[in-house]
Motif scaffolding. Structure first.
Motif, PDB file in Angstrom:
ATOM      1  N   THR A   1      42.196  41.256  36.989  1.00 40.33           N
ATOM      2  CA  THR A   1      40.970  40.538  36.947  1.00 40.33           C
ATOM      3  C   THR A   1      39.628  41.370  37.049  1.00 40.33           C
ATOM      4  O   THR A   1      39.690  42.675  37.745  1.00 40.33           O
ATOM      5  N   LYS A   2      38.596  40.939  36.538  1.00 37.43           N
ATOM      6  CA  LYS A   2      37.257  41.519  36.872  1.00 37.43           C
ATOM      7  C   LYS A   2      37.107  41.830  38.221  1.00 37.43           C
ATOM      8  O   LYS A   2      36.757  43.029  38.514  1.00 37.43           O
ATOM      9  N   GLU A   3      37.392  40.936  39.074  1.00 38.52           N
ATOM     10  CA  GLU A   3      37.238  41.313  40.702  1.00 38.52           C
ATOM     11  C   GLU A   3      38.184  42.614  41.191  1.00 38.52           C
ATOM     12  O   GLU A   3      37.623  43.137  41.881  1.00 38.52           O
TER      13      GLU A   3
ATOM     14  N   ILE B   1      39.258  45.079  39.437  1.00 38.33           N
ATOM     15  CA  ILE B   1      38.474  46.322  38.824  1.00 38.33           C
ATOM     16  C   ILE B   1      37.145  46.479  39.894  1.00 38.33           C
ATOM     17  O   ILE B   1      37.358  47.864  40.106  1.00 38.33           O
ATOM     18  N   GLU B   2      36.671  45.869  40.195  1.00 44.91           N
ATOM     19  CA  GLU B   2      35.431  45.952  40.952  1.00 44.91           C
ATOM     20  C   GLU B   2      35.930  46.546  42.211  1.00 44.91           C
ATOM     21  O   GLU B   2      35.280  47.438  43.145  1.00 44.91           O
TER      22      GLU B   2
ATOM     23  N   GLU C   1      37.212  50.020  42.193  1.00 47.78           N
ATOM     24  CA  GLU C   1      36.105  50.979  42.031  1.00 47.78           C
ATOM     25  C   GLU C   1      35.383  51.186  43.148  1.00 47.78           C
ATOM     26  O   GLU C   1      35.201  52.261  43.603  1.00 47.78           O
TER      27      GLU C   1
ATOM     28  N   HIS D   1      48.095  42.992  34.614  1.00 46.66           N
ATOM     29  CA  HIS D   1      46.767  42.588  34.043  1.00 46.66           C
ATOM     30  C   HIS D   1      45.861  42.394  35.419  1.00 46.66           C
ATOM     31  O   HIS D   1      46.348  41.960  36.277  1.00 46.66           O
TER      32      HIS D   1
ATOM     33  N   THR E   1      41.870  49.779  32.364  1.00 49.24           N
ATOM     34  CA  THR E   1      42.549  49.366  31.469  1.00 49.24           C
ATOM     35  C   THR E   1      43.144  50.463  30.539  1.00 49.24           C
ATOM     36  O   THR E   1      44.037  50.008  29.769  1.00 49.24           O
TER      37      THR E   1
END
Ligand code: HNI
Length: 142
Positions: free
Chosen positions: A5-7, A9-10, A13, A3, A76
């Motif tokens: 987190t948004k962080e 993923i950022e 990237e 899993h 994801t």
């Protein structure tokens, strides 16, 4: 499935965006071929030339970098998006452990590229990403 987190993923990237994709991939390939020589086994078409700037490695790096690009754009969805690629690698006879080894080689290249900016936190996120890539590429093996 890991899993993220948004962080996370950022961060992933950002890490990928900040490096030249084909170049870092070619160097990661050179590294994995040198450190784990059995990984060269299926690349007969490279005729023994496994340095980053050699033609075979450059051409292969373009394909791998493109796949990683897609992976970063849809983190994801990796398992789904890598279905065909996973089947292909099984058919080629690639041992899934090698995906982890290439991931390790990428981490070293990222450290070289980012130097002290490659903080333990960034290292952790990059490792998560390459774990997911390895998982996606292994997903259809049976
Ligand atoms: Ni991999 C072909 C992506 C790791 C062995 N590989 C590909 C192609 C892509 C690709 C894309 C081209 C497929 C096509 O032409 O349809 N490979 C990836 C990715 C990773 C990876 C994203 C991990 C980050 N591959 C590995 C590893 C090995 C490997 C670790 C073996 C040690 N791959 C191959 C071989 C081919 C291949 C062999 C076929 C090469 C050829 O063109 O003959």
């Amino acid at each position: 499935m890991v899993h993220l987190t948004k962080e996370a993923i950022e961060q992933i990237e950002g890490i990928w965006k900040g490096v030249p994709h084909v170049d870092i991939t070619a160097h990661a390939l050179e590294r994995v071929f040198e450190v784990f020589p059995w990984t060269t086994r299926l690349f007969k078409s490279f005729h023994g030339h496994f340095k980053a700037n050699d033609n075979g490695v450059q051409e292969h790096a373009k394909k791998v970098a493109h796949a990683l690009d897609l992976a970063v754009k849809d983190i994801t969805g990796i398992n789904h998006n890598f279905e065909k690629l996973s089947i292909k690698h099984q058919q080629l006879g690639v041992d899934t452990h090698n995906f982890k080894l290439l991931g390790q080689a990428f981490l070293v290249q990222l450290a070289i590229a980012y130097k002290t900016e490659f903080t333990p936190q960034k290292h952790k996120y990059a490792l998560e990403f390459f774990k997911m890539v390895a998982e996606g590429l292994s997903h259809e093996y049976h």
